[in-house]
Design a protein around this motif. Structure first.
Motif, PDB file in Angstrom:
ATOM      1  N   UNK A 177      51.333-104.941  25.534  1.00 30.14           N
ATOM      2  CA  UNK A 177      49.953-104.194  25.783  1.00 30.14           C
ATOM      3  C   UNK A 177      49.358-105.052  24.476  1.00 30.14           C
ATOM      4  N   UNK A 178      49.975-104.670  23.409  1.00 25.83           N
ATOM      5  CA  UNK A 178      49.741-105.205  21.908  1.00 25.83           C
ATOM      6  C   UNK A 178      48.999-105.941  21.863  1.00 25.83           C
ATOM      7  N   UNK A 179      49.717-107.039  22.579  1.00 26.69           N
ATOM      8  CA  UNK A 179      49.124-108.075  22.204  1.00 26.69           C
ATOM      9  C   UNK A 179      47.897-108.320  23.053  1.00 26.69           C
ATOM     10  N   UNK A 180      47.872-108.061  24.469  1.00 21.74           N
ATOM     11  CA  UNK A 180      46.244-107.485  25.134  1.00 21.74           C
ATOM     12  C   UNK A 180      45.448-107.119  23.765  1.00 21.74           C
ATOM     13  N   UNK A 181      45.812-106.024  23.711  1.00 23.82           N
ATOM     14  CA  UNK A 181      44.613-105.501  22.512  1.00 23.82           C
ATOM     15  C   UNK A 181      44.238-106.436  21.366  1.00 23.82           C
ATOM     16  N   UNK A 182      45.028-107.698  21.067  1.00 28.45           N
ATOM     17  CA  UNK A 182      44.311-108.629  20.028  1.00 28.45           C
ATOM     18  C   UNK A 182      42.943-109.093  21.110  1.00 28.45           C
ATOM     19  N   UNK A 183      43.895-109.201  21.755  1.00 28.25           N
ATOM     20  CA  UNK A 183      42.649-110.593  22.725  1.00 28.25           C
ATOM     21  C   UNK A 183      41.038-109.483  23.215  1.00 28.25           C
ATOM     22  N   UNK A 184      41.890-108.481  23.227  1.00 26.00           N
ATOM     23  CA  UNK A 184      40.689-107.598  24.395  1.00 26.00           C
ATOM     24  C   UNK A 184      39.392-107.799  22.330  1.00 26.00           C
ATOM     25  N   UNK A 185      40.470-107.064  21.117  1.00 20.62           N
ATOM     26  CA  UNK A 185      38.983-107.233  19.738  1.00 20.62           C
ATOM     27  C   UNK A 185      39.034-108.681  19.777  1.00 20.62           C
ATOM     28  N   UNK A 186      39.823-109.603  19.517  1.00 23.65           N
ATOM     29  CA  UNK A 186      38.691-110.885  19.286  1.00 23.65           C
ATOM     30  C   UNK A 186      36.961-111.501  19.798  1.00 23.65           C
ATOM     31  N   UNK A 187      37.200-110.800  21.710  1.00 21.18           N
ATOM     32  CA  UNK A 187      36.382-110.918  22.486  1.00 21.18           C
ATOM     33  C   UNK A 187      35.515-110.273  22.487  1.00 21.18           C
ATOM     34  N   UNK A 188      35.401-108.612  21.462  1.00 25.16           N
ATOM     35  CA  UNK A 188      34.669-108.086  21.075  1.00 25.16           C
ATOM     36  C   UNK A 188      34.108-108.365  19.249  1.00 25.16           C
ATOM     37  N   UNK A 189      34.875-109.095  19.293  1.00 24.33           N
ATOM     38  CA  UNK A 189      34.524-109.910  17.460  1.00 24.33           C
ATOM     39  C   UNK A 189      33.958-111.079  18.266  1.00 24.33           C
ATOM     40  N   UNK A 190      34.121-112.121  19.430  1.00 27.59           N
ATOM     41  CA  UNK A 190      33.344-113.436  19.586  1.00 27.59           C
ATOM     42  C   UNK A 190      34.199-114.297  19.216  1.00 27.59           C
ATOM     43  N   UNK A 191      35.665-114.203  19.100  1.00 28.19           N
ATOM     44  CA  UNK A 191      36.253-114.991  18.649  1.00 28.19           C
ATOM     45  C   UNK A 191      37.090-115.661  19.828  1.00 28.19           C
ATOM     46  N   UNK A 192      37.084-117.104  20.044  1.00 30.87           N
ATOM     47  CA  UNK A 192      36.891-117.956  21.423  1.00 30.87           C
ATOM     48  C   UNK A 192      38.350-117.801  21.342  1.00 30.87           C
ATOM     49  N   UNK A 193      38.554-119.089  20.458  1.00 23.37           N
ATOM     50  CA  UNK A 193      39.989-119.646  20.229  1.00 23.37           C
ATOM     51  C   UNK A 193      41.066-119.201  18.873  1.00 23.37           C
ATOM     52  N   UNK A 194      41.898-119.284  19.441  1.00 27.95           N
ATOM     53  CA  UNK A 194      43.632-117.912  18.770  1.00 27.95           C
ATOM     54  C   UNK A 194      44.409-118.781  18.053  1.00 27.95           C
ATOM     55  N   UNK A 239      40.247-115.662  26.223  1.00 26.01           N
ATOM     56  CA  UNK A 239      40.067-116.459  25.183  1.00 26.01           C
ATOM     57  C   UNK A 239      41.162-117.298  25.492  1.00 26.01           C
ATOM     58  N   UNK A 240      41.039-118.127  24.284  1.00 20.55           N
ATOM     59  CA  UNK A 240      41.633-119.485  24.428  1.00 20.55           C
ATOM     60  C   UNK A 240      43.037-119.508  23.387  1.00 20.55           C
ATOM     61  N   UNK A 241      44.233-119.634  23.659  1.00 14.92           N
ATOM     62  CA  UNK A 241      45.446-119.297  22.607  1.00 14.92           C
ATOM     63  C   UNK A 241      45.995-120.339  22.921  1.00 14.92           C
ATOM     64  N   UNK A 242      46.081-121.241  21.350  1.00 15.22           N
ATOM     65  CA  UNK A 242      46.526-122.618  21.239  1.00 15.22           C
ATOM     66  C   UNK A 242      48.009-122.107  20.182  1.00 15.22           C
ATOM     67  N   UNK A 243      49.034-123.302  20.458  1.00 16.58           N
ATOM     68  CA  UNK A 243      49.876-122.879  20.782  1.00 16.58           C
ATOM     69  C   UNK A 243      50.529-124.262  19.638  1.00 16.58           C
ATOM     70  N   UNK A 244      50.131-124.140  18.036  1.00 15.70           N
ATOM     71  CA  UNK A 244      50.344-125.887  17.520  1.00 15.70           C
ATOM     72  C   UNK A 244      51.711-126.164  17.030  1.00 15.70           C
ATOM     73  N   UNK A 245      52.992-125.276  17.022  1.00 13.01           N
ATOM     74  CA  UNK A 245      53.875-125.597  16.538  1.00 13.01           C
ATOM     75  C   UNK A 245      55.018-126.299  17.897  1.00 13.01           C
ATOM     76  N   UNK A 246      53.732-125.622  18.987  1.00 13.03           N
ATOM     77  CA  UNK A 246      54.622-126.353  20.412  1.00 13.03           C
ATOM     78  C   UNK A 246      54.454-128.121  20.846  1.00 13.03           C
ATOM     79  N   UNK A 247      54.326-128.446  19.803  1.00 11.65           N
ATOM     80  CA  UNK A 247      53.595-129.814  19.436  1.00 11.65           C
ATOM     81  C   UNK A 247      54.740-130.511  20.059  1.00 11.65           C
TER      82      UNK A 247
END
Length: 247
Positions: free
Chosen positions: A15-32, A124-132
């Motif tokens: 639920x906490x993770x979902x709230x972060x993405x909700x705030x990202x949408x409100x701030x216009x942040x597309x990629x995390x 939102x788009x979530x990227x995982x660079x360390x899982x390359x």
């Protein structure tokens, strides 16, 4: 959340993770960006230091000293349907086989499912660079000396970052961020949790759970005799699903 996950989710951290993405949408942040994979590939978790003593058949549940399962709470005919997890040992090394288990079966698949569904819940788009795959393959291939030194994990990534990050960041110890789920369920959320568990026992749970043993385990948890909220949340999830099914 259960509707978006299509299954019971892991607990309050989701639920906490979902709230972060909700705030990202409100701030216009597309990629995390997310850090999944670094600790698994480069032995960042504390239990990797005692890899030879870890039972790889049991999935990791951190921050607790009591068992993560409550077999006595399951009805025997239901419990008999369980099939044990038989871990593979393809790398023939206790540390690397433990890392392989977490990457292939235990931590990463679970974390990525919850994380992906949370990000898509808010577009939102979530990227995982360390899982390359190149980073993960290198981490699994190298011997322990490149990952753990002086009791500290992620040795080689820390060395690589010497000229990129301040010492206070680069050498910071692993600090797990845990929600107070354990305390909340026996504190301010105890009444709600009790209701959900009773809904579960009155619904599908009556075929799967022994009500006397389940209520006893829940009572012990509230009294502080157990520090593991994982099974409690499973029963709560069953109650939430049963409540949705019946309106």
């Amino acid at each position: 959340m259960q509707a978006f996950q299509d299954e019971p989710f892991g607990g309050l951290p989701t639920l906490g993770m979902a709230l972060i993405h909700e705030q990202a949408r409100e701030l216009g942040v597309v990629v995390l960006l997310d850090g999944n994979g670094m600790d698994e590939a480069w032995a960042g978790y504390d239990y990797y230091r005692r890899a030879g003593a870890i039972d790889t058949k049991i999935g990791p549940v951190q921050g607790t000293f009591t068992p993560s399962t409550h077999h006595p709470c399951l009805r025997p005919e239901f419990a008999s349907r369980a099939r044990p997890f038989v871990p593979e040992h393809p790398l023939r090394d206790p540390l690397r086989d433990l890392q392989y288990r977490d990457v292939r079966y235990a931590k990463i698949p679970r974390a990525m499912r919850f994380a992906d569904r949370c990000s898509m819940m808010y577009g939102r788009e979530l990227r995982e660079p360390f899982l390359d795959h190149r980073i993960v393959e290198l981490g699994l291939a190298l011997p322990a000396a490149y990952k753990i030194r002086d009791g500290q994990g992620k040795w080689l990534p820390r060395r690589i970052a010497e000229h990129l990050l301040p010492d206070g960041v680069r050498e910071a110890p692993k600090r797990p961020v845990q929600t107070p789920q354990r305390e909340w369920l026996r504190g301010p959320l105890a009444g709600w949790a009790d209701h959900q568990i009773e809904v579960a026992l009155a619904g599908w749970g009556q075929d799967w759970l022994d009500p006397v043993a389940t209520r006893a385990a829940w009572r012990d948890y509230r009294q502080g005799q157990s520090d593991n909220s994982f099974p409690i949340w499973q029963w709560i999830s069953l109650g939430m699903i049963a409540g949705d099914e019946h309106g």
